[in-house]
Design an enzyme around this catalytic site. Sequence first.
Site, PDB file in Angstrom:
ATOM      1  N   THR A  10       2.159 -10.309 -52.120  1.00 28.62           N
ATOM      2  CA  THR A  10       3.576 -10.161 -51.812  1.00 28.62           C
ATOM      3  C   THR A  10       4.272 -11.433 -52.248  1.00 28.62           C
ATOM      4  O   THR A  10       3.716 -12.527 -52.096  1.00 28.62           O
ATOM      5  CB  THR A  10       3.796  -9.939 -50.299  1.00 28.62           C
ATOM      6  OG1 THR A  10       5.138 -10.292 -49.959  1.00 28.62           O
ATOM      7  CG2 THR A  10       2.864 -10.792 -49.460  1.00 28.62           C
TER       8      THR A  10
ATOM      9  N   CYS B  27       9.712  -8.814 -56.031  1.00 23.74           N
ATOM     10  CA  CYS B  27       9.172  -8.163 -54.844  1.00 23.74           C
ATOM     11  C   CYS B  27       8.165  -7.157 -55.378  1.00 23.74           C
ATOM     12  O   CYS B  27       8.459  -6.432 -56.329  1.00 23.74           O
ATOM     13  CB  CYS B  27      10.264  -7.474 -54.034  1.00 23.74           C
ATOM     14  SG  CYS B  27       9.619  -6.536 -52.632  1.00 23.74           S
TER      15      CYS B  27
END
Length: 230
Positions: free
Chosen positions: A83, A197
């Site tokens: 992430t 992202c």
Amino acid sequence: MKCIGLLGGMSWESTVSYYQALNRGIKARLGGLHSARVLLSSVDFAEIERLQHAGDWPATARLLAEAARNVQAGGADFLLIGTNTMHKVAPEIEAAIDIPLLHIADATAHRLLADGVKKVGLLGTRFTMEQDFYKGRLQTRFGLEVLVPPEPQRERVHRIIYDELCLGQIREPSRAEYLAIIEGLAAAGAEAVILGCTEIALLVGEAKAAVPLYDTTAIHAEAAVTLALG
């Protein structure tokens, strides 16, 4: 082949992409029935998301540091945090383990510089777009000029990530909105845009955009494959 440690589940939608990319990368390099050696610790994202929006980053760091220690104890040779946003606590995670951390921003910056990109747009959560842990690293360590969208667009990008993409919802109006925001970054001078992202590529990864798009999940996984086989 080295064993890849992966902190996943943030969200699990993008962790699926990581697992596929790692295994496809190993197969492409070695052929046959080869697949990646991966140790995955997948956390409960609901708990992480609650702490993120409460601003309790030390608690997220403790949770992920514990998961990282478990991955190391299982035999991983190096670690990926699957992430972009949780690289905010990368220093705390690095301090908790003895194996190397392959930083997603570093892998992305190396690819941008290899392609001759110096001025880049950045999309991601509000944390990634507005705080210094990510774009500051790109600027100070690699000399990149980083652009982000105006505030109302940052809020929309953020909300689409949490309210749609992390739930596996791919909506055409949201794709169109993202592409318009990318066009705005290109008009402001961005030579490319970082999909900062890990879920964003699920929405716009194959869309035709105004400038090249850099999928951080794919770049991070490719760097991991190279390190695993190095």
